[in-house]
Design an enzyme around this catalytic site. Structure first.
Site, PDB file in Angstrom:
ATOM      1  N   LYS A   6       0.879  -1.166   0.000  1.00  0.00           N
ATOM      2  CA  LYS A   6       0.000   0.000   0.000  1.00  0.00           C
ATOM      3  C   LYS A   6       0.918   1.218   0.000  1.00  0.00           C
ATOM      4  O   LYS A   6       1.623   1.482   0.980  1.00  0.00           O
ATOM      5  CB  LYS A   6      -0.924   0.017   1.212  1.00  0.00           C
ATOM      6  CG  LYS A   6      -1.931   1.127   1.066  1.00  0.00           C
ATOM      7  CD  LYS A   6      -2.609   1.485   2.330  1.00  0.00           C
ATOM      8  CE  LYS A   6      -3.217   2.861   2.141  1.00  0.00           C
ATOM      9  NZ  LYS A   6      -3.482   3.512   3.405  1.00  0.00           N
ATOM     10  N   GLY A  27      -7.563   9.931   9.117  1.00  0.00           N
ATOM     11  CA  GLY A  27      -7.851  10.094  10.542  1.00  0.00           C
ATOM     12  C   GLY A  27      -8.844  11.204  10.860  1.00  0.00           C
ATOM     13  O   GLY A  27      -9.212  11.391  12.010  1.00  0.00           O
ATOM     14  N   ASN A  67      -9.611   2.574   9.508  1.00  0.00           N
ATOM     15  CA  ASN A  67      -8.682   2.401  10.621  1.00  0.00           C
ATOM     16  C   ASN A  67      -9.155   3.180  11.860  1.00  0.00           C
ATOM     17  O   ASN A  67      -9.706   2.629  12.794  1.00  0.00           O
ATOM     18  CB  ASN A  67      -7.275   2.813  10.203  1.00  0.00           C
ATOM     19  CG  ASN A  67      -6.216   2.453  11.227  1.00  0.00           C
ATOM     20  OD1 ASN A  67      -5.037   2.456  10.935  1.00  0.00           O
ATOM     21  ND2 ASN A  67      -6.581   2.128  12.453  1.00  0.00           N
ATOM     22  N   THR A  68      -8.971   4.520  11.811  1.00  0.00           N
ATOM     23  CA  THR A  68      -9.244   5.332  13.004  1.00  0.00           C
ATOM     24  C   THR A  68     -10.625   5.086  13.585  1.00  0.00           C
ATOM     25  O   THR A  68     -10.776   4.919  14.800  1.00  0.00           O
ATOM     26  CB  THR A  68      -9.091   6.833  12.657  1.00  0.00           C
ATOM     27  OG1 THR A  68      -7.784   7.031  12.125  1.00  0.00           O
ATOM     28  CG2 THR A  68      -9.261   7.709  13.888  1.00  0.00           C
ATOM     29  N   ALA A 124      -9.385   6.983   3.044  1.00  0.00           N
ATOM     30  CA  ALA A 124      -9.195   7.759   4.276  1.00  0.00           C
ATOM     31  C   ALA A 124     -10.391   8.655   4.556  1.00  0.00           C
ATOM     32  O   ALA A 124     -11.110   9.052   3.650  1.00  0.00           O
ATOM     33  CB  ALA A 124      -7.947   8.613   4.165  1.00  0.00           C
ATOM     34  N   GLY A 125     -10.581   8.957   5.828  1.00  0.00           N
ATOM     35  CA  GLY A 125     -11.593   9.932   6.228  1.00  0.00           C
ATOM     36  C   GLY A 125     -12.946   9.345   6.562  1.00  0.00           C
ATOM     37  O   GLY A 125     -13.857  10.061   6.981  1.00  0.00           O
TER      38      GLY A 125
END
Lengths: 379, 264
Positions: free
Chosen positions: B105, B166, B214-215, B192-193
């Site tokens: 990645k 994040g 993730n976050t 992301a986000g």
């Protein structure tokens, strides 16, 4: 902003005015309920940006020889203390101890003494321990850009330079003699380190030397400026408070626990992505209370004297005072070790700290860098 | 709800996956908690930052990789920390040498604050790594032209951001993402986000092939339950996409139309 010392800083006009105003407002006196509200926001932001993790590092003192006379520092040349400079092999001995403790991030610290702590000496120390540590930072006297470049090429990734105080008048009062007297040379050192390729920059003030709100605002202005100027670097700040040290200096402007907490929360809300480093200067219980509200990195099991972990180099111990070295008599040698820079408050070792963090619901992060990202010459 | 309800498998570089949910492994309160969240998520692809991994003789018992079953999950190393193509390539080579899968990645972000990806370096690194036999999944800004350029040099998928890593702000780049999805010939994974399961469901309804979270899971009060919520959201979004989501209308549409008896 009302503080004259802020306007004297060269980066004043380039700091983010709006952000500083917000920070200043957050520093205004708060009731317990208001402080709690601020703290909860700081906690939310910290967790969002850094998660439930905490990086661990250890300081490794190379030398406590120093040519500066600074009224608050245990290493001051005016203090008659037991001094020592580790050889690179002895540095490796100390580093191996830290590696076995689990550390993969180390901060090399040394007093300012061109004869004992030369650039080639620092290069040799870094080269020696590089195979053990993916992340090596230095906290030594300010260097020229080309000198920082040599450090980066040796394997240094981070550079830490605390301004001690951002108030030029008070600065000149505390730094009585020696090259450290040069306020602006010190102030601009992290920018030189950045130009030389350092990836991580650490700044801070030593709280207790000047009124804390003024200091906090200047530190915030410095951060705001560096975030624009050194945009590729990861920025960290530290909020060390003066600790008792040889010389018996009494901080004229002590920063209380509540104010430190208030300051840290306000900083976190204004600078969500800046790392906040907490050293073993603080008491264990207070350290634990601070963690959720902004701390991203902390030292553990620290010693603040050269040879502190393994008694490395003890054979070369001598008394140093105003540039003179005196041999120790047999009586003095018994159980003697180098004098520490300041007293440690949290004496728990790395494993104990890791256990506490886990109990608090945090994953201790020992390794957060890869040596292949460093720019040492062999690549 | 089961992943089998979806019509088609998720295929990247010829490899079939039942789950379209990829999980990042940073920010968890413990490795054990992370492992439990992975299990609950049903994910089959897990990204790990090499900078957090101890490899070779330095390996510690508590190392993150010892908590991820490589039989069960495809471990994809991410190049977090790399500021340019050269650094990212070095990380990929180290991962390869350590015997990790040749899936990378690619994350190249010179700005450590917003972690926004460098398009030029990402393109350069993708080209090189593809030539060296890696399966490359590049993290990019929501830039449709860049997505096509990456496809042309052989990236196995593209991973555009919904908003900065994040930030949990959701699909702020929605209109650009729609163009990327419309034009792509490789899987599009929104990276992301994504802060809520509803963001993930929306991404899937729009036609994204997968999402990476993730976050939102790692910092949730209960990561395991949140992983489960994302698992279901991704499946729901995918089914809605495959069977056609309802059309948006300015007017009220009666659920019991009156035409039938008026004109009888």
């Amino acid at each position: 902003m009302t503080f004259p010392s802020l306007r004297k800083l060269p980066f004043y006009s380039q700091a983010n005015d709006r952000l500083l105003s917000k920070f200043w407002k957050l520093l205004l006196p708060k009731t317990d309920d208001e402080l709690q509200e601020l703290a909860l926001e700081a906690k939310r932001i910290t967790q969002l940006y850094f998660g439930k993790t905490l990086r661990l590092y250890a300081p490794l003192y190379l030398s406590n020889e120093c040519i500066n006379s600074c009224s608050y520092c245990g290493f001051s040349r005016d203090n008659s203390i037991l001094r020592l400079t580790l050889t690179p092999t002895e540095v490796l001995q100390e580093a191996t101890y830290l590696w076995n403790e689990g550390f993969r991030s180390v901060l090399l610290v040394a007093g300012e003494h061109p004869k004992f702590v030369s650039l080639s000496y620092l290069e040799e120390c870094v080269t020696k321990i590089r195979p053990l540590f993916p992340s090596i930072a230095i906290e030594v006297a300010p260097l020229e850009t080309a000198e920082y470049q040599r450090m980066v090429e040796a394997g240094v990734e981070g550079v830490v330079v605390y301004q001690e105080t951002y108030n030029p008048e008070l600065y000149s009062l505390y730094h009585r003699f020696g090259p450290k007297k040069n306020f602006f040379w010190r102030l601009e050192s992290v920018e030189r380190a950045y130009a030389a390729g350092a990836r991580r920059l650490g700044i801070g003030a030593l709280f207790g030397l000047a009124p804390w709100k003024e200091e906090a605002l200047c530190l915030a202005a410095h951060c705001s400026y560096l975030l624009k100027k050194c945009w590729r670097a990861y920025l960290t700040i530290s909020l060390p408070r003066l600790r008792p040290a040889v010389g018996g200096f009494t901080p004229p402007y002590p920063l209380g626990d509540r104010d430190l907490f208030h300051f840290m929360c306000a900083f976190r809300v204004c600078f969500p992505q800046v790392g906040i480093v907490l050293s073993t200067r603080e008491e264990p219980a207070f350290r634990e209370r601070l963690i959720p509200f902004g701390i991203t990195s902390m030292s553990a099991g620290s010693r603040t004297e050269p040879g502190g972990y393994t008694l490395a180099g003890i054979h070369a111990l001598h008394r140093g005072f105003k540039g003179k070295a005196m041999a120790l008599c047999e009586e003095e040698k018994k159980g003697a070790k180098a004098t520490e820079q300041f007293e440690i408050s949290d004496r728990r070792d790395a494993k104990e700290i890791a256990t506490v963090l886990k109990k608090m619901g945090y994953e201790p992060v020992w390794k957060d860098w890869e040596s292949c990202l460093n720019k040492f010459k062999s690549q | 709800m089961d992943c089998i309800a979806t019509k088609s498998d998720f295929v990247i570089a010829g490899k079939h996956f039942q789950s379209r949910l990829l999980i990042g492994t940073g920010k968890f309160g413990s490795h054990l908690q992370m492992a439990q969240a992975l299990e609950a998520s049903g994910s089959q692809i897990v990204t790990v930052a090499l900078r957090r991994v101890e490899i070779g003789s330095h390996k510690k018992e508590e190392d993150i990789l010892s908590f991820i079953d490589s039989e069960k999950y495809l471990i994809v190393i991410n190049t977090s920390g790399a500021m340019d193509a050269e650094e990212a390539i070095r990380i990929a080579k180290i991962a390869e040498k350590a015997g990790l899968p040749k899936w990378i990645k690619l994350e190249i972000h010179p700005d450590p604050r917003y972690l926004l990806p460098d398009p030029i370096e990402t393109l350069k690194a993708t080209e090189r790594l593809v030539k060296d036999g890696f399966v490359v999944l590049p993290y990019i800004n929501a830039d449709p032209v860049l997505a096509k350029r990456l496809e042309e040099v052989g990236s196995a998928a593209v991973m555009p951001l919904g908003s900065p890593i994040g930030s949990m702000r959701g699909l702020e780049t929605r209109s650009q993402l729609e163009i990327i999805i419309e034009q792509a010939s490789v899987p599009v994974i929104i990276d992301a986000g994504i802060g809520k399961p509803s963001h993930a469901a929306l991404a899937m309804e729009m036609g994204a092939d997968g999402v990476l979270i993730n976050t939102a899971i790692a910092i949730a009060e209960d990561p395991l339950q949140m992983a489960l919520a994302f698992k279901n959201a991704v499946v729901a979004g995918r089914i809605a996409y495959e069977y056609g989501s309802g059309q948006v209308s300015k007017f009220a549409m009666a659920t019991s139309p009156i035409e039938s008896f008026l004109w009888k």
